[in-house]
Design a protein around this motif. Structure first.
Motif, mmCIF file in Angstrom:
data_model
loop_
_atom_site.group_PDB
_atom_site.id
_atom_site.type_symbol
_atom_site.label_atom_id
_atom_site.label_comp_id
_atom_site.label_asym_id
_atom_site.label_seq_id
_atom_site.Cartn_x
_atom_site.Cartn_y
_atom_site.Cartn_z
ATOM 1 N N LYS A 88 -30.139 -35.685 21.250
ATOM 2 C CA LYS A 88 -28.820 -36.300 21.441
ATOM 3 C C LYS A 88 -27.745 -35.213 21.327
ATOM 4 O O LYS A 88 -27.856 -34.318 20.485
ATOM 5 C CB LYS A 88 -28.564 -37.357 20.356
ATOM 6 C CG LYS A 88 -29.466 -38.588 20.469
ATOM 7 C CD LYS A 88 -28.987 -39.517 21.564
ATOM 8 C CE LYS A 88 -29.943 -40.664 21.822
ATOM 9 N NZ LYS A 88 -30.051 -41.603 20.745
ATOM 10 N N LYS A 92 -27.885 -36.186 16.559
ATOM 11 C CA LYS A 92 -28.736 -37.215 15.923
ATOM 12 C C LYS A 92 -30.046 -37.351 16.695
ATOM 13 O O LYS A 92 -30.331 -38.369 17.321
ATOM 14 C CB LYS A 92 -27.988 -38.546 15.853
ATOM 15 C CG LYS A 92 -26.790 -38.486 14.905
ATOM 16 C CD LYS A 92 -26.103 -39.825 14.778
ATOM 17 C CE LYS A 92 -24.942 -39.754 13.786
ATOM 18 N NZ LYS A 92 -24.200 -41.001 13.690
ATOM 19 N N ASN A 93 -30.835 -36.272 16.664
ATOM 20 C CA ASN A 93 -32.108 -36.255 17.399
ATOM 21 C C ASN A 93 -33.119 -37.166 16.712
ATOM 22 O O ASN A 93 -32.987 -37.486 15.528
ATOM 23 C CB ASN A 93 -32.674 -34.830 17.428
ATOM 24 C CG ASN A 93 -31.643 -33.819 17.873
ATOM 25 O OD1 ASN A 93 -30.872 -34.081 18.781
ATOM 26 N ND2 ASN A 93 -31.628 -32.657 17.230
ATOM 27 N N SER A 94 -34.145 -37.556 17.481
ATOM 28 C CA SER A 94 -35.182 -38.385 16.855
ATOM 29 C C SER A 94 -36.542 -38.098 17.480
ATOM 30 O O SER A 94 -36.647 -37.470 18.536
ATOM 31 C CB SER A 94 -34.838 -39.878 16.971
ATOM 32 O OG SER A 94 -34.760 -40.250 18.328
ATOM 33 N N PHE A 105 -35.653 -39.798 12.423
ATOM 34 C CA PHE A 105 -34.581 -38.806 12.567
ATOM 35 C C PHE A 105 -35.124 -37.378 12.434
ATOM 36 O O PHE A 105 -35.969 -37.093 11.585
ATOM 37 C CB PHE A 105 -33.508 -39.059 11.499
ATOM 38 C CG PHE A 105 -32.421 -38.019 11.453
ATOM 39 C CD1 PHE A 105 -31.495 -37.927 12.482
ATOM 40 C CD2 PHE A 105 -32.335 -37.121 10.393
ATOM 41 C CE1 PHE A 105 -30.487 -36.961 12.455
ATOM 42 C CE2 PHE A 105 -31.339 -36.155 10.344
ATOM 43 C CZ PHE A 105 -30.414 -36.081 11.391
ATOM 44 N N SER A 107 -33.324 -33.559 12.185
ATOM 45 C CA SER A 107 -32.068 -32.797 12.175
ATOM 46 C C SER A 107 -32.213 -31.573 13.076
ATOM 47 O O SER A 107 -33.330 -31.138 13.378
ATOM 48 C CB SER A 107 -31.718 -32.362 10.752
ATOM 49 O OG SER A 107 -32.661 -31.403 10.316
ATOM 50 N N SER A 111 -35.619 -28.963 14.447
ATOM 51 C CA SER A 111 -36.023 -29.394 15.793
ATOM 52 C C SER A 111 -36.853 -28.357 16.549
ATOM 53 O O SER A 111 -37.415 -28.664 17.593
ATOM 54 C CB SER A 111 -34.788 -29.722 16.632
ATOM 55 O OG SER A 111 -34.086 -28.530 16.953
ATOM 56 N N HIS A 131 -31.917 -41.205 1.093
ATOM 57 C CA HIS A 131 -31.880 -40.576 2.413
ATOM 58 C C HIS A 131 -32.828 -41.324 3.356
ATOM 59 O O HIS A 131 -33.818 -41.902 2.927
ATOM 60 C CB HIS A 131 -32.324 -39.106 2.339
ATOM 61 C CG HIS A 131 -31.233 -38.188 1.896
ATOM 62 N ND1 HIS A 131 -30.736 -38.194 0.605
ATOM 63 C CD2 HIS A 131 -30.517 -37.243 2.567
ATOM 64 C CE1 HIS A 131 -29.780 -37.288 0.501
ATOM 65 N NE2 HIS A 131 -29.635 -36.696 1.682
ATOM 66 N N ILE A 132 -32.495 -41.270 4.662
ATOM 67 C CA ILE A 132 -33.385 -41.899 5.645
ATOM 68 C C ILE A 132 -34.628 -41.036 5.823
ATOM 69 O O ILE A 132 -34.637 -39.863 5.467
ATOM 70 C CB ILE A 132 -32.681 -42.095 7.013
ATOM 71 C CG1 ILE A 132 -32.193 -40.740 7.562
ATOM 72 C CG2 ILE A 132 -31.548 -43.078 6.922
ATOM 73 C CD1 ILE A 132 -31.749 -40.805 9.014
ATOM 74 N N GLU A 134 -37.174 -38.598 7.459
ATOM 75 C CA GLU A 134 -36.944 -37.484 8.380
ATOM 76 C C GLU A 134 -38.262 -36.833 8.773
ATOM 77 O O GLU A 134 -39.245 -36.874 8.037
ATOM 78 C CB GLU A 134 -36.059 -36.416 7.726
ATOM 79 C CG GLU A 134 -34.600 -36.784 7.645
ATOM 80 C CD GLU A 134 -33.738 -35.593 7.225
ATOM 81 O OE1 GLU A 134 -33.858 -34.536 7.862
ATOM 82 O OE2 GLU A 134 -32.974 -35.739 6.253
#
Length: 718
Positions: A88, A92-94, A105, A107, A111, A131-132, A134
């Motif tokens: 993205k 906000k890559n996934s 997610f 970061s 990546s 935290h979400i 990752e």
């Protein structure tokens, strides 16, 4: 907290991060306490004890596996997965796992410079408190694309490509001797020759085509195609092969086929169409109406494995940009040899129906035929005739229309979902510049063709998909043969429930459980109920989001949207490769052939589904470009519009007069601080509680028209 020798304290957070890095960079290694202490440079007792406690916690979390009393390794079973990287522009890559689980997610720093669509291997990171979840990319398995499109910038010692939409983290470096004559400001297609690595973060490429100056219509359309890896030139070798195909039809070939040359037959298409791949015939046969759905016999001319076929497989579909068609087949085939042009004898593959006055199918058969179309109609001409105007073969067209209306009525009664989508179209001048924007709505003429195509596709799928029932209990039913289906799964139950909760606020009821038919009938009554109301567009948008996407597969699950147990694509082999596959399989089975290799056809189905999505993205980009181009001279003007989309960063508005869409950025809503209410599709002001809701009327001013970014910016007019 603990101290390292030398006085600096090491925190638990630092130890977690160091352990994650160690195990993720060496996912197949096992480490003892001693090796871990050495790698993390821990040489005080408190630091070592903190590391041991953290290792135990990470094992408890299933992040690590304990291989002995004092050794650990990464838990590959749950921590390492393969899937697709989604990049993205906002960072906000996934990661989308292959098993279809929820995106995770990633970061930017984790990546590995992966690009959108790359196949990657990731390691899950230990979950930090509050935290979400990752993931970290540990390996790029394959790059989705090996070329990029952008604008050249040539400096004294080097050159680089500035890509559109920032698809790369860094610009692409180009050695000056690899510029192919490109100059600063030129749009170019660049092949990537070197990807980022630990040693160098640079992406290096070489120019393979200089498209021309930015703003030129041909340059921009070619750039859109190249951006998606779609071809904008037809290979000469394939065109030469098409030139050698003999267009004539021998008497011997005619004898092998059913002859419809003396039966009234017509084509009905858009006024600017050239590739006529379907025709309808009608005549009275005894007490039934015999309706023939005749489809261009592409597979007669395009042999499997030939140079033309290989190119068609690669393309998988024709691409329809605003001002041009990028055909799947060479022009000689799609516009001349295969096209069902009037007053020319043509080879077809046909489904012949015997219908009663209520359009009930009394009998049908599938056959290779030869036809001679009496008339080529544009939709507008047929619509005029159906509205009562005189015209050629008016009676035959009105009978076809009456039968189509019965078929349509019955389809919705059986549970088909009603979604009449409007399509944005442009009238363009000779330079490709848009002079008018408008929505095309379906009418009786388009629905007439649609119903007979749906009927043919349904019966072709049933002819192979339905197991033949044994005549007595001792016989086993015949095994189903490999076939290509167009499938459409049931709506996402969670999204359906959200839709139900949402429409309740407007006073509508909706079923989300029960049979497929009950849910679709409930959806249809919702669509009918909101017709003409302020909330219509809003409800239609939310309902569409609950729907799954149709695709091709050899594994049939039926087509939810059409309420058909069996459905395929048979009717457009000039512009869709799956239809050609269907023609070949039908011919093979009619000739007594054995079931085809399912694995091979499933692979082709997946490729065709992927290429359909890519083509749609390119088509949307060409519409966006023309939209901005059309509004370029209207900057500063005000228009009535309605809110067509809401995001946390702004509101999308569609102009009522010409249907062009732009965005009012959140920063321009400066009368209050607005919160984004995702569940109710609205923005709500904290102080004054003013609400911007999907579907609301709004007055806007055109603020900017950025052709390069294909972006329209609006501002509130008042």
């Amino acid at each position: 907290m603990s101290k390292k020798k030398g006085g600096k304290r090491v925190t638990k957070k630092q130890i977690v991060e160091q352990l994650q890095t160690l195990f993720q960079e060496h996912p197949n290694e096992t480490y003892s306490f001693k090796q871990i202490f050495r790698a993390l440079k821990l040489d005080t007792h408190p630091a070592k004890m903190l590391a041991i406690d953290t290792l135990d916690e990470m094992t408890w979390d299933d992040y690590l596996t304990k291989t002995s009393d004092n050794a650990y390794c990464l838990n590959l079973k749950t921590q390492v997965q393969e899937g697709t990287f989604i990049r993205k522009a906002n960072g906000k890559n996934s990661f989308q796992p292959d098993d279809g689980g929820k995106p995770i997610f990633v970061s930017e720093r984790n990546s590995m410079f992966a690009l959108n669509g790359d196949r990657v291997k990731v390691a899950m990171m230990a979950r930090r408190e509050k935290h979400i979840k990752e993931a970290m990319v540990v390996e790029i398995l394959s790059h989705k694309m090996d070329q990029a499109v952008g604008k050249l910038k040539v400096e004294k010692d080097f050159a680089f490509l500035v890509t559109e939409g920032n698809i790369f983290v860094h610009d692409v470096l180009i050695p000056k001797k690899k510029l192919k004559g490109g100059k600063t400001g030129d749009k170019a297609v660049v092949k990537i020759t070197q990807w980022p690595s630990k040693d160098s973060k640079n992406i290096v490429g070489e120019v393979i085509d200089v498209l021309g100056k930015e703003g030129d219509n041909n340059v921009e359309m070619h750039a859109i195609l190249a951006q998606y890896g779609l071809p904008y030139k037809y290979p000469k070798a394939v065109e030469d092969a098409a030139e050698k195909i003999e267009p004539g039809i021998t008497e011997q070939e005619i004898k092998r086929r059913e002859d419809f040359r003396d039966v009234f037959t017509c084509t009905i298409d858009p006024k600017d169409a050239k590739d006529f791949d379907d025709a309808l015939s009608i005549r009275k046969q005894g007490k039934w109406w015999e309706v023939g759905v005749h489809i261009a016999d592409v597979s007669h001319y395009v042999k499997e494995g030939s140079i033309i076929d290989k190119e068609a497989v690669k393309r998988a579909t024709s691409v329809y940009l605003v001002d041009r068609t990028i055909p799947m087949l060479p022009e000689r085939l799609c516009n001349f040899i295969c096209s069902l042009r009037p007053d020319e004898e043509k080879l077809c593959y046909s489904v012949i129906f015997a219908l009663d006055e209520d359009a009930n199918v009394k009998d049908y058969h599938i056959a290779h035929t030869v036809i001679k179309s009496n008339r080529r109609y544009a939709y507008e001409e047929v619509q005029d005739i159906l509205m009562g105007k005189d015209g050629d073969y008016a009676e035959e067209l009105r009978i076809l229309d009456k039968l189509a209306k019965r078929l349509r009525e019955r389809r919705f009664k059986d549970g088909a979902v009603k979604f009449d989508r409007e399509e944005l179209h442009f009238d363009i001048d000779e330079q490709g510049k848009p002079v008018r924007a408008y929505f095309k709505k379906s009418n009786d003429a388009t629905q007439l063709i649609e119903e007979f195509m749906l009927l043919a596709n349904k019966y072709v799928a049933e002819s192979i998909g339905k197991k033949e029932q044994p005549k007595n209990n001792r016989q086993q039913p015949k095994a189903k043969k490999t076939f290509v289906y167009r499938i459409h799964d049931q709506p996402d139950p969670t999204k359906l429930e959200s839709l139900r909760e949402f429409v309740v606020k407007f006073g509508y009821k909706m079923k989300t459980s029960g049979t497929k038919g009950a849910i679709s009938k409930s959806l249809n009554s919702l669509m009918d109920g909101c017709q003409g109301k302020k909330e219509q567009k809003l409800i239609e948008t939310v309902a569409l989001r609950a729907m799954m996407k149709a695709k091709y597969s050899t594994h049939n699950i039926g087509h939810y949207g059409l309420a058909f147990e069996y459905y395929t694509h048979f009717t457009s082999p000039i512009r869709r490769y799956p239809d050609t596959m269907v023609h070949r399989l039908l011919t093979k089975y009619q000739d007594g052939g054995r079931s085809a290799n399912q694995e091979k056809y499933e692979e082709l189905c997946e490729h065709c589904s992927d290429m359909e999505t890519v083509a749609q993205q390119a088509e949307r980009d060409s519409i966006k470009y023309k939209m901005v181009e059309f509004m370029e001279d209207k900057v500063g003007e005000t228009f009535d519009a309605h809110i067509s989309g809401i995001q946390s960063y702004g509101i999308y508005c569609e102009i009522d007069e010409n249907h062009c869409e732009g965005m009012v950025p959140m920063r321009d809503l400066d009368d209050d601080y607005y919160d984004f209410d995702e569940r109710n599709y609205c923005l709500v002001g904290r102080r004054h509680h003013h609400k911007y809701q999907l579907g609301d009327p709004i007055r806007i001013k055109v603020a900017r028209a950025n052709i390069e970014k294909r972006q329209l910016d609006f501002a509130l007019a008042d």
